[in-house]
Write a protein that holds these residues in place. Structure first.
Motif, PDB file in Angstrom:
ATOM      1  N   GLU A 261       0.834  -1.203   0.000  1.00  0.00           N
ATOM      2  CA  GLU A 261       0.000   0.000   0.000  1.00  0.00           C
ATOM      3  C   GLU A 261       0.869   1.254   0.000  1.00  0.00           C
ATOM      4  OE1 GLU A 261      -3.512   0.036  -0.152  1.00  0.00           O
ATOM      5  OE2 GLU A 261      -3.004  -2.024  -0.694  1.00  0.00           O
ATOM      6  N   VAL A 262       0.460   2.229  -0.782  1.00  0.00           N
ATOM      7  CA  VAL A 262       1.230   3.473  -0.941  1.00  0.00           C
ATOM      8  C   VAL A 262       1.372   4.206   0.394  1.00  0.00           C
ATOM      9  CG1 VAL A 262       1.303   5.726  -2.082  1.00  0.00           C
ATOM     10  CG2 VAL A 262       0.484   3.714  -3.334  1.00  0.00           C
ATOM     11  N   ASN A 263       2.599   4.626   0.689  1.00  0.00           N
ATOM     12  CA  ASN A 263       2.926   5.411   1.880  1.00  0.00           C
ATOM     13  C   ASN A 263       2.761   4.649   3.199  1.00  0.00           C
ATOM     14  OD1 ASN A 263       3.705   7.724   0.434  1.00  0.00           O
ATOM     15  ND2 ASN A 263       1.580   8.433   0.310  1.00  0.00           N
ATOM     16  N   ILE A 264       2.721   3.325   3.128  1.00  0.00           N
ATOM     17  CA  ILE A 264       2.725   2.498   4.327  1.00  0.00           C
ATOM     18  C   ILE A 264       3.975   1.626   4.298  1.00  0.00           C
ATOM     19  CG2 ILE A 264       1.550   0.735   5.685  1.00  0.00           C
ATOM     20  CD1 ILE A 264      -1.073   1.652   4.589  1.00  0.00           C
ATOM     21  N   TYR A 265       4.703   1.616   5.402  1.00  0.00           N
ATOM     22  CA  TYR A 265       5.967   0.907   5.508  1.00  0.00           C
ATOM     23  C   TYR A 265       5.930  -0.017   6.721  1.00  0.00           C
ATOM     24  CZ  TYR A 265       7.149   4.909   2.571  1.00  0.00           C
ATOM     25  OH  TYR A 265       7.143   5.860   1.585  1.00  0.00           O
ATOM     26  N   ALA A 266       6.806  -0.988   6.740  1.00  0.00           N
ATOM     27  CA  ALA A 266       6.892  -1.902   7.881  1.00  0.00           C
ATOM     28  C   ALA A 266       8.349  -2.278   8.116  1.00  0.00           C
ATOM     29  CB  ALA A 266       6.046  -3.153   7.649  1.00  0.00           C
ATOM     30  N   CYS A 267       8.691  -2.496   9.371  1.00  0.00           N
ATOM     31  CA  CYS A 267      10.055  -2.908   9.715  1.00  0.00           C
ATOM     32  C   CYS A 267      10.044  -3.678  11.020  1.00  0.00           C
ATOM     33  CB  CYS A 267      10.989  -1.697   9.811  1.00  0.00           C
ATOM     34  SG  CYS A 267      10.434  -0.398  10.938  1.00  0.00           S
ATOM     35  N   GLY A 268      11.070  -4.496  11.204  1.00  0.00           N
ATOM     36  CA  GLY A 268      11.190  -5.285  12.422  1.00  0.00           C
ATOM     37  C   GLY A 268      10.600  -6.674  12.273  1.00  0.00           C
ATOM     38  N   ASP A 269      10.203  -7.254  13.401  1.00  0.00           N
ATOM     39  CA  ASP A 269       9.752  -8.639  13.420  1.00  0.00           C
ATOM     40  C   ASP A 269       8.485  -8.886  12.603  1.00  0.00           C
ATOM     41  OD1 ASP A 269      11.852  -9.066  15.102  1.00  0.00           O
ATOM     42  OD2 ASP A 269      10.669  -9.458  16.894  1.00  0.00           O
ATOM     43  N   ASN A 270       7.668  -7.852  12.387  1.00  0.00           N
ATOM     44  CA  ASN A 270       6.423  -8.071  11.647  1.00  0.00           C
ATOM     45  C   ASN A 270       6.649  -8.356  10.165  1.00  0.00           C
ATOM     46  OD1 ASN A 270       6.979  -5.546  10.569  1.00  0.00           O
ATOM     47  ND2 ASN A 270       5.288  -4.499  11.582  1.00  0.00           N
ATOM     48  N   SER A 271       7.856  -8.097   9.694  1.00  0.00           N
ATOM     49  CA  SER A 271       8.125  -8.251   8.257  1.00  0.00           C
ATOM     50  C   SER A 271       9.427  -8.984   7.963  1.00  0.00           C
ATOM     51  CB  SER A 271       8.165  -6.868   7.590  1.00  0.00           C
ATOM     52  OG  SER A 271       8.999  -5.968   8.292  1.00  0.00           O
ATOM     53  N   ALA A 278      19.234  -6.592  16.791  1.00  0.00           N
ATOM     54  CA  ALA A 278      20.138  -5.991  15.806  1.00  0.00           C
ATOM     55  C   ALA A 278      19.449  -5.822  14.456  1.00  0.00           C
ATOM     56  CB  ALA A 278      21.393  -6.854  15.654  1.00  0.00           C
ATOM     57  N   ASN A 279      18.719  -6.831  14.022  1.00  0.00           N
ATOM     58  CA  ASN A 279      18.026  -6.752  12.736  1.00  0.00           C
ATOM     59  C   ASN A 279      16.927  -5.698  12.771  1.00  0.00           C
ATOM     60  OD1 ASN A 279      17.498  -7.890   9.991  1.00  0.00           O
ATOM     61  ND2 ASN A 279      15.523  -8.366  10.905  1.00  0.00           N
ATOM     62  N   ALA A 280      16.188  -5.631  13.888  1.00  0.00           N
ATOM     63  CA  ALA A 280      15.123  -4.638  14.013  1.00  0.00           C
ATOM     64  C   ALA A 280      15.686  -3.219  13.933  1.00  0.00           C
ATOM     65  CB  ALA A 280      14.383  -4.836  15.338  1.00  0.00           C
ATOM     66  N   VAL A 281      16.787  -2.987  14.624  1.00  0.00           N
ATOM     67  CA  VAL A 281      17.429  -1.665  14.590  1.00  0.00           C
ATOM     68  C   VAL A 281      17.882  -1.326  13.174  1.00  0.00           C
ATOM     69  CG1 VAL A 281      19.441  -0.347  15.369  1.00  0.00           C
ATOM     70  CG2 VAL A 281      18.123  -1.703  17.009  1.00  0.00           C
ATOM     71  N   SER A 282      18.491  -2.290  12.499  1.00  0.00           N
ATOM     72  CA  SER A 282      18.977  -2.072  11.135  1.00  0.00           C
ATOM     73  C   SER A 282      17.838  -1.741  10.181  1.00  0.00           C
ATOM     74  CB  SER A 282      19.726  -3.319  10.655  1.00  0.00           C
ATOM     75  OG  SER A 282      20.053  -3.220   9.287  1.00  0.00           O
ATOM     76  N   LYS A 283      16.776  -2.561  10.212  1.00  0.00           N
ATOM     77  CA  LYS A 283      15.650  -2.350   9.310  1.00  0.00           C
ATOM     78  C   LYS A 283      14.948  -1.031   9.591  1.00  0.00           C
ATOM     79  CE  LYS A 283      15.955  -6.288   7.085  1.00  0.00           C
ATOM     80  NZ  LYS A 283      16.355  -6.353   5.666  1.00  0.00           N
ATOM     81  N   GLY A 284      14.799  -0.685  10.877  1.00  0.00           N
ATOM     82  CA  GLY A 284      14.166   0.579  11.236  1.00  0.00           C
ATOM     83  C   GLY A 284      14.948   1.769  10.742  1.00  0.00           C
ATOM     84  N   ASN A 285      16.258   1.719  10.916  1.00  0.00           N
ATOM     85  CA  ASN A 285      17.115   2.814  10.462  1.00  0.00           C
ATOM     86  C   ASN A 285      17.000   3.023   8.961  1.00  0.00           C
ATOM     87  OD1 ASN A 285      20.155   3.512   9.396  1.00  0.00           O
ATOM     88  ND2 ASN A 285      19.631   4.635  11.256  1.00  0.00           N
TER      89      ASN A 285
END
Length: 300
Positions: A261-271, A278-285
């Motif tokens: 969906e346009v203008n919706i993003y996801a990061c961390g364990d949900n994706s 460490a991965n959550a921090v990396s993806k969020g950044n």
């Protein structure tokens, strides 16, 4: 009066805070909405995160929150997002306390929810001595008498990783095993026993596993266990907005964290199946930086 932001981040744990920091450093007006229930809240220590190895998860998030809120364009709300709807090019977010906010872009850093089996003692041990990830916990559990509470491919996957950490492994399938002949030969080659009896209880002391009790009232002593448990999305809002999920149940994102969906993003364990701080921090950044670039293109 409805307050407007450039970005609303739903979920204020490691991924959400990391995204907020990247955006705050570019003076983006950001709101973090967080209910304060991270999935690793029972885990004693975080590992496999350089500079933070062995630090308590709550300490890491507390320091992160303090540092992120030094950026004055970032706000934090301890509340729960319960509904999000799109009106033209704007997303409106309603919270449990009755507040409403709007933003051009939404980030879901909401994590996932482990659906723990209804085995007495399992939830009390989860994240302490019954764990999900050899990378996060395996070194500390090395050499211990270990149970793998799983079946089929999940059990094989865990056994192959844990086999490098301890030679004392028993797979407890909690029912009839579903391994094929080749898999059984493979397990036997590594002296990994299979117990097909159903589990009724994990006897523990303050979350530290001592024994597994089966339906025939027999017991087996263990010092550690790995569990492969199913999960669901912690929030159903992304799916209600039309965000596609993968076959495994994660939010489907591209390399930039963009959902379907346009203008919706996801990061961390949900994706991501790689569940680590460490991965959550990396993806969020990365997502935070990418959203800033998108806003820059739209405004410059």
């Amino acid at each position: 009066m409805e307050e407007k932001f450039e970005v609303i981040i739903i979920g204020g744990s490691y991924a959400g805070l990391s995204a907020a920091m990247a955006l705050g450093r570019s003076l983006r007006k950001v709101l973090i909405i967080d209910s304060g229930l991270p999935c690793n809240r029972q885990t004693l220590y975080s590992h496999n995160f350089i500079t933070q190895d062995g630090v308590k998860p709550g300490v890491i998030s507390s320091i992160a929150k303090k540092q992120v809120l030094e950026y004055k364009t970032v706000e934090y709300l301890n509340d729960k997002a319960v509904k999000t709807k799109k009106i033209d090019k704007t997303y409106k977010v309603d919270t449990e306390s009755g507040k409403t906010f709007s933003a051009q872009k939404i980030v879901f850093a909401t994590g996932i929810k482990d659906n723990l089996p209804k085995i007495k003692g399992f939830s009390e041990c989860w994240g302490i001595s019954v764990v999900h990830c050899p990378y996060c916990h395996g070194y500390e559990l090395r050499g211990k008498n270990t149970a793998i509470i799983a079946n089929d491919e999940k059990a094989i996957h865990l056994a192959s990783l844990v086999n490098n950490l301890t030679s004392k492994i028993t797979i407890c399938t909690n029912g009839k095993a579903t391994f094929n002949t080749e898999q059984k030969i493979q397990l036997a080659r590594h002296d990994i026993n299979i117990v097909e009896k159903q589990i009724i209880e994990i006897i523990h002391k303050n979350g530290s596993i001592e024994k597994i009790v089966f339906t025939d009232n027999t017991t087996m002593a263990f010092e550690a266990a790995y569990g492969a448990v199913p999960f669901t999305q912690h929030s159903n809002i992304p799916e209600s907005l039309g965000c596609k999920l993968t076959e495994q149940g994660y939010i489907d994102v591209d390399m930039f964290g963009k959902t379907s969906e346009v203008n919706i993003y996801a990061c961390g364990d949900n994706s991501s199946p790689m569940r680590s701080v460490a991965n959550a921090v990396s993806k969020g950044n990365f997502v935070g930086a990418f959203i800033n670039m998108e806003l820059t293109k739209e405004q410059f």
